[in-house]
Design a protein around this motif. Structure first.
Motif, PDB file in Angstrom:
ATOM      1  N   UNK A 117       0.849  -1.192   0.000  1.00 43.99           N
ATOM      2  CA  UNK A 117       0.000   0.000   0.000  1.00 43.99           C
ATOM      3  C   UNK A 117       0.883   1.240   0.000  1.00 43.99           C
ATOM      4  N   UNK A 118       0.482   2.224  -0.783  1.00 46.37           N
ATOM      5  CA  UNK A 118       1.253   3.459  -0.861  1.00 46.37           C
ATOM      6  C   UNK A 118       1.025   4.299   0.386  1.00 46.37           C
ATOM      7  N   UNK A 119       2.099   4.905   0.877  1.00 47.67           N
ATOM      8  CA  UNK A 119       2.006   5.816   2.015  1.00 47.67           C
ATOM      9  C   UNK A 119       2.158   7.246   1.491  1.00 47.67           C
ATOM     10  N   UNK A 130       6.376   5.849  -2.049  1.00 47.80           N
ATOM     11  CA  UNK A 130       6.786   4.874  -1.029  1.00 47.80           C
ATOM     12  C   UNK A 130       5.634   3.917  -0.774  1.00 47.80           C
ATOM     13  N   UNK A 131       6.013   2.663  -0.523  1.00 53.77           N
ATOM     14  CA  UNK A 131       5.027   1.616  -0.303  1.00 53.77           C
ATOM     15  C   UNK A 131       5.451   0.734   0.872  1.00 53.77           C
ATOM     16  N   UNK A 177      14.661   5.938   7.385  1.00 53.74           N
ATOM     17  CA  UNK A 177      14.888   4.934   8.422  1.00 53.74           C
ATOM     18  C   UNK A 177      14.051   3.682   8.128  1.00 53.74           C
ATOM     19  N   UNK A 178      12.800   3.880   7.732  1.00 54.84           N
ATOM     20  CA  UNK A 178      11.914   2.750   7.441  1.00 54.84           C
ATOM     21  C   UNK A 178      12.359   1.980   6.198  1.00 54.84           C
ATOM     22  N   UNK A 179      12.921   2.691   5.236  1.00 52.83           N
ATOM     23  CA  UNK A 179      13.471   2.009   4.056  1.00 52.83           C
ATOM     24  C   UNK A 179      14.672   1.163   4.468  1.00 52.83           C
ATOM     25  N   UNK A 180      15.543   1.742   5.294  1.00 59.35           N
ATOM     26  CA  UNK A 180      16.735   1.021   5.774  1.00 59.35           C
ATOM     27  C   UNK A 180      16.341  -0.240   6.566  1.00 59.35           C
TER      28      UNK A 180
END
Length: 117
Positions: free
Chosen positions: A29-31, A69-70, A54-57
């Motif tokens: 889901x896209x944020x 971003x998803x 940070x969440x991608x890392x």
């Protein structure tokens, strides 16, 4: 929404994690974009970007170039596993340690947790 207990970027990351754990955000889901997030919460876009990075890392979000971003597949399972580990380390292990120090049999602790007196 934000308080003084931790940096705003960390609170952003934590809020998105909570949304994933609660089911408000699902896999793939896209944020909101960092700019949308910054505008909505009236914060600096760089602060929002730091939380998203940070969440991608951590593998919780992924970026689709030019789209946004998803939520990563399996992000909820990953976050649940991390929370369970933290729960046992911070809560259960502390209870077991305290019970042993006080001479309380673990069977009494388990009975209490299960609802008996």
């Amino acid at each position: 929404m934000f308080d003084d207990r931790s940096p705003i970027y960390q609170q952003i990351a934590d809020k998105i994690k909570e949304d994933i754990l609660s089911g408000a955000l699902g896999e793939d889901e896209q944020v909101m974009s960092t700019n949308q997030y910054a505008s909505f919460y009236r914060i600096n876009p760089a602060t929002a970007a730091k939380g998203f990075h940070q969440l991608i890392e951590e593998g919780v979000l992924y970026k689709r170039r030019g789209i946004g971003m998803f939520v990563s597949p399996q992000a909820r399972d990953k976050l649940l596993a991390e929370r369970r580990d933290r729960f046992f380390e911070q809560v259960v292990d502390a209870v077991v340690s305290e019970a042993r120090m006080l001479g309380i049999p673990l069977s009494d602790v388990v009975r209490r947790i299960e609802g008996g007196r």
